[in-house]
Every structure is written in C-alpha cells, then in structure tokens.
Design a protein around this motif. Structure first.
Motif, short mmCIF file in Angstrom:
data_model
loop_
_atom_site.label_atom_id
_atom_site.label_comp_id
_atom_site.label_asym_id
_atom_site.label_seq_id
_atom_site.Cartn_x
_atom_site.Cartn_y
_atom_site.Cartn_z
N ALA A 228 0.85 -1.20 0.00
CA ALA A 228 0.00 0.00 0.00
C ALA A 228 0.88 1.24 0.00
O ALA A 228 1.91 1.29 0.66
CB ALA A 228 -0.93 0.00 1.21
N LEU A 229 0.44 2.25 -0.74
CA LEU A 229 1.29 3.43 -0.93
C LEU A 229 0.52 4.74 -0.83
O LEU A 229 0.98 5.69 -0.21
CB LEU A 229 1.96 3.34 -2.30
N GLY A 230 -0.67 4.80 -1.45
CA GLY A 230 -1.40 6.05 -1.54
C GLY A 230 -2.28 6.31 -0.32
O GLY A 230 -3.09 5.47 0.06
N VAL A 231 -2.10 7.47 0.28
CA VAL A 231 -2.93 7.90 1.41
C VAL A 231 -3.86 9.00 0.91
O VAL A 231 -3.40 10.02 0.40
CB VAL A 231 -2.06 8.41 2.58
N LEU A 232 -5.16 8.77 1.04
CA LEU A 232 -6.15 9.71 0.52
C LEU A 232 -6.54 10.75 1.57
O LEU A 232 -6.31 10.55 2.77
CB LEU A 232 -7.37 8.93 0.04
N PRO A 233 -7.13 11.87 1.13
CA PRO A 233 -7.43 12.96 2.06
C PRO A 233 -8.25 12.57 3.28
O PRO A 233 -8.00 13.05 4.39
CB PRO A 233 -8.19 13.96 1.18
N ARG A 234 -9.25 11.69 3.09
CA ARG A 234 -10.08 11.36 4.25
C ARG A 234 -9.29 10.61 5.32
O ARG A 234 -9.55 10.75 6.51
CB ARG A 234 -11.30 10.56 3.80
N THR A 235 -8.32 9.80 4.90
CA THR A 235 -7.46 9.14 5.88
C THR A 235 -6.66 10.17 6.66
O THR A 235 -6.49 10.05 7.88
CB THR A 235 -6.52 8.15 5.17
N LEU A 236 -6.18 11.19 5.98
CA LEU A 236 -5.46 12.27 6.67
C LEU A 236 -6.39 12.99 7.63
O LEU A 236 -6.00 13.35 8.76
CB LEU A 236 -4.87 13.24 5.66
N ASP A 237 -7.64 13.22 7.23
CA ASP A 237 -8.62 13.87 8.12
C ASP A 237 -8.86 13.01 9.36
O ASP A 237 -8.94 13.53 10.48
CB ASP A 237 -9.94 14.09 7.39
N ILE A 238 -8.96 11.70 9.16
CA ILE A 238 -9.21 10.79 10.28
C ILE A 238 -8.04 10.81 11.26
O ILE A 238 -8.23 10.84 12.48
CB ILE A 238 -9.46 9.37 9.76
N LEU A 239 -6.82 10.81 10.72
CA LEU A 239 -5.63 10.72 11.58
C LEU A 239 -5.14 12.08 12.06
O LEU A 239 -4.13 12.16 12.75
CB LEU A 239 -4.52 9.99 10.83
N ALA A 240 -5.87 13.13 11.72
CA ALA A 240 -5.48 14.47 12.18
C ALA A 240 -5.66 14.61 13.68
O ALA A 240 -4.84 15.24 14.37
CB ALA A 240 -6.29 15.53 11.45
N ALA A 241 -6.72 14.04 14.23
CA ALA A 241 -7.01 14.20 15.66
C ALA A 241 -5.91 13.64 16.55
O ALA A 241 -5.65 14.15 17.63
CB ALA A 241 -8.35 13.54 16.00
N SER A 242 -5.24 12.59 16.09
CA SER A 242 -4.15 11.99 16.87
C SER A 242 -2.83 12.69 16.64
O SER A 242 -1.86 12.47 17.38
CB SER A 242 -4.00 10.51 16.51
N GLY A 243 -2.75 13.51 15.60
CA GLY A 243 -1.50 14.18 15.25
C GLY A 243 -0.65 13.38 14.28
O GLY A 243 0.37 13.87 13.80
N ILE A 244 -1.05 12.16 13.97
CA ILE A 244 -0.27 11.31 13.08
C ILE A 244 -0.26 11.87 11.66
O ILE A 244 0.75 11.78 10.95
CB ILE A 244 -0.80 9.87 13.11
N ALA A 245 -1.36 12.48 11.23
CA ALA A 245 -1.43 13.01 9.87
C ALA A 245 -0.34 14.04 9.61
O ALA A 245 0.22 14.09 8.52
CB ALA A 245 -2.81 13.61 9.63
N LEU A 246 -0.03 14.87 10.60
CA LEU A 246 1.02 15.88 10.41
C LEU A 246 2.36 15.23 10.11
O LEU A 246 3.12 15.71 9.26
CB LEU A 246 1.13 16.76 11.66
N ARG A 247 2.66 14.14 10.79
CA ARG A 247 3.92 13.45 10.55
C ARG A 247 3.91 12.77 9.18
O ARG A 247 4.93 12.74 8.49
CB ARG A 247 4.20 12.43 11.66
#
Length: 373
Positions: free
Chosen positions: A46-65
């Motif tokens: 797996a390689l592609g991360v879509l916007p909604r996944t980033l939205d989901i992981l924003a609350a934990s701070g993981i999306a920023l990394r």
C-alpha cells in the motif's frame, strides 16, 4: 471506571489505526499479531494515502507526521502507448488536502506504532488469535493459551482472517484473471514528484496491460500494473537507474457477507479485498476502523455493519469497473475520454467532481468529521 477492553487481531495499518482511534477515545486497546514485526520499509504494497485518511488521523497528530514525510501527487498524465490522451488534476477537490500522499505502508505503520507506544500501547508480536468462545460476551483464546475477556473484538487480520473464519462469516467473490506486478525504482535523473503517469498500453504487441508510475520523490517512484512479470511491466522504459524492490501478485474481489457478529467486528482486508486500482483498499479499511471506534464511543457499535457495507459495496463495484477498463480499454471509451476530459477541465463543477472521485471523496464523510466541519 475501568476502560473498556478492545482486543485487536492484526497489526497492519487497519489494526493499528483501530488501536489509535480506540485509545484516543478512552478505550484500552490490546493489539496482537502473529507476525514478527511491521511491514519492511522497502517492501510496502500500500502506498497512496487519501485525504479522508489524513482527516481521520489528524485528531491523533499522526497526519502531520505523514504529511511531513510523504510525497504529494496532484496531477495525472494519461497516455495510450505513450501517446498523450489527457491530463487531470486533483487541486479542485473539496478538501484541505487536494492530493494523494505517497507514503510507503511501512512508514505509515511505524508512525502509528510510535504514537501507540507514547500512549502506553505496545504491539504484541508473535501472538496470534486462536478462537473466540462467545461472540456476544467475547472470551478470546490466543496462541499463547491466554484467555482474554474483551468488550469488543476487532478482526483486522487480513484476507485470510482467522477471526472471520472462526466466527463463521462467509467469504464471497472470485479471483481476477490478470496478474499484477510492481517495481520500486530509482531514476537516473530527477522527475516531477507531483505528476503520476498512467499508460494504457492498448497495442497488441505489449506483454502487459496498463501501467502506472507513482512518484515517491524526485528520484524514486513505483511502477505498478497488469503484467505477468517485472520484465514485462518495465519493458524498455527509459530513465530507470535501479530496481529496489519488485513483486508479482494476483488480486481477488471478495467480501465478507457480514462485518459483525455479536461484539466481534471485521475491518479492512478481513472484510473486503479488491485490486489496487484507485488506491482505495488501505484507506477504506482505516475508515472502517475509525468508524467502529467512534460508534463504540457512543455505545452505537451495533450500527457499524449497516454504516460500512454501503461504502464497501460502492468502492468494490467502482474498483472492479476501473480494473476491467484498464485491463481492456474499449476504443470507443478512449475516444470519448479524449474529448470529454479536456472539456470537463474547463467546467469548474465537473473538475471538482472528477478530482473528488480520484481522491476517494465520492463517499459520504464519516459522521464525526461532518460534526467537526
């Protein structure tokens, strides 16, 4: 009050996302995996991360990394045997992240593992799920012979899910006749990291079908497509300095007849598998996991199946249609696309719709994201 115990089987990206989302919502997740460790950094399917996944992981701070490490793809150049057909852009997408983030699965997993460790959740490697005694009051036996009383059990243990088989949920569908191959390469000169390339390869002389190149940066990229071998996939493509990793694989279009039984739930590949066309698989599974954690936080987990199945069915149907198209593009459809896409590019509403489809925003947003917006 003691935090509710959630036992998660499988420490791939979906199981890890489940652990993250349950932990940040106040649960006490325990995550086990029969394997020895996360996906190797240099062997990530797996390689592609879509916007909604980033939205989901924003609350934990993981999306920023993830955003700090990944490569942002915002344009697609489509050719037919090397001849330009059309270009598309994702920038009109209705999201604050109008791009596909290219980040190897192994890095995504490690960022989640680091977050979990910082929140007192350690992955129990080499520990597998064996059986669950009662799906309504789960008592899970692990490969260590330990018996765990859990409030919720999450089967995120892949296409050959031991959880799914143990609770007797049927696995329907079939294999796809064409084989796939991928190759991660180093280029001998810089490329545009924002542009993915798709060549439909429709001439009879080709040994393979459509091939896509997804940039991982200015010097690295991944070729993936319908091909019997890496050699057929790459052919005589210019500019490749080194092949770092290559793999062949077959795909299936299969799904679980149900996604829940009692207090045992299925997510990700344990519930649905399909081809990599469109890059929806991992993202769909992460949304499964996050949805279950949200519903459980409101004591509404019994709604999980009815809320996820429509999205799963829609993505599987669209992915099958897309896979069939790239395997054998109808000439009439190619001619239509050659005319339609440039015209659509001049129409703001259509540009937005096309971008949203590419970015996986053609599904209703999860309830808690709508509330946050």
């Amino acid at each position: 009050m003691t935090a509710r115990c959630v036992l998660i089987a499988g420490a791939g990206p979906v199981g890890l996302a489940a652990a993250v989302e349950f932990r940040r919502r106040g649960f006490s997740p325990r995550i086990v995996d029969a394997g020895e460790g996360p996906t190797p950094d240099d062997q990530s399917r797996a390689l592609g991360v879509l916007p909604r996944t980033l939205d989901i992981l924003a609350a934990s701070g993981i999306a920023l990394r993830m955003l700090a490490e990944g490569n942002r793809i915002s344009r697609m150049a489509v050719t037919d045997d090397g001849r330009p057909l059309f270009e598309m852009t994702t920038t009109p997408g209705h999201t604050q992240h109008p791009f596909i983030l290219a980040l190897p699965q192994g890095r995504t997993e490690r960022l989640m593992i680091e977050w979990l460790a910082a929140h007192d959740v350690e992955i129990e490697w080499g520990v597998g799920f064996q059986t669950v005694a009662d799906t309504h009051v789960p008592r899970v036996t692990l490969s260590t012979d330990e018996i765990v009383a859990a409030d919720i059990v999450v089967g995120a243990d892949g296409a050959h899910s031991a959880v799914r088989e143990d609770i007797g949920i049927s696995w329907s569908g079939d294999g796809y006749p064409a084989g796939f191959a991928l190759a991660d390469v180093v280029f001998d000169r810089p490329i545009d990291p924002a542009v993915a390339k798709i060549d439909l390869r429709t001439s009879p002389g080709h040994l393979s079908g459509a091939i896509a190149m997804l940039p991982l940066g200015e010097r690295h990229g991944r070729y993936v497509g319908i091909a019997p071998s890496t050699e057929a996939l790459l052919g005589d493509l210019p500019g490749i300095g080194e092949v770092v990793w290559a793999s062949r694989f077959h795909v299936s279009f299969r799904h679980a007849e149900r996604m829940a039984k009692g207090r045992v739930f299925l997510a990700g590949d344990a519930a649905h598998v399909h081809s990599p066309v469109g890059g929806r698989g991992m993202n769909l599974g992460i949304e499964d996991a996050a949805t279950l954690a949200f519903l459980a936080s409101e004591d509404r987990e019994t709604e999980y199946e009815m809320r996820r199945l429509p999205s799963v069915r829609k993505v599987m149907a669209a992915t099958r249609q897309g896979t069939d198209f790239i395997a054998a593009p109808p000439p009439a459809a190619l001619a239509l696309l050659r005319v339609f896409v440039p015209v659509a590019g001049q129409t703001p509403w259509l540009r937005g719709r096309i971008a949203d489809r590419i970015l996986g925003l053609d599904l209703p947003p999860p309830e808690w994201l709508r509330q946050a917006g």
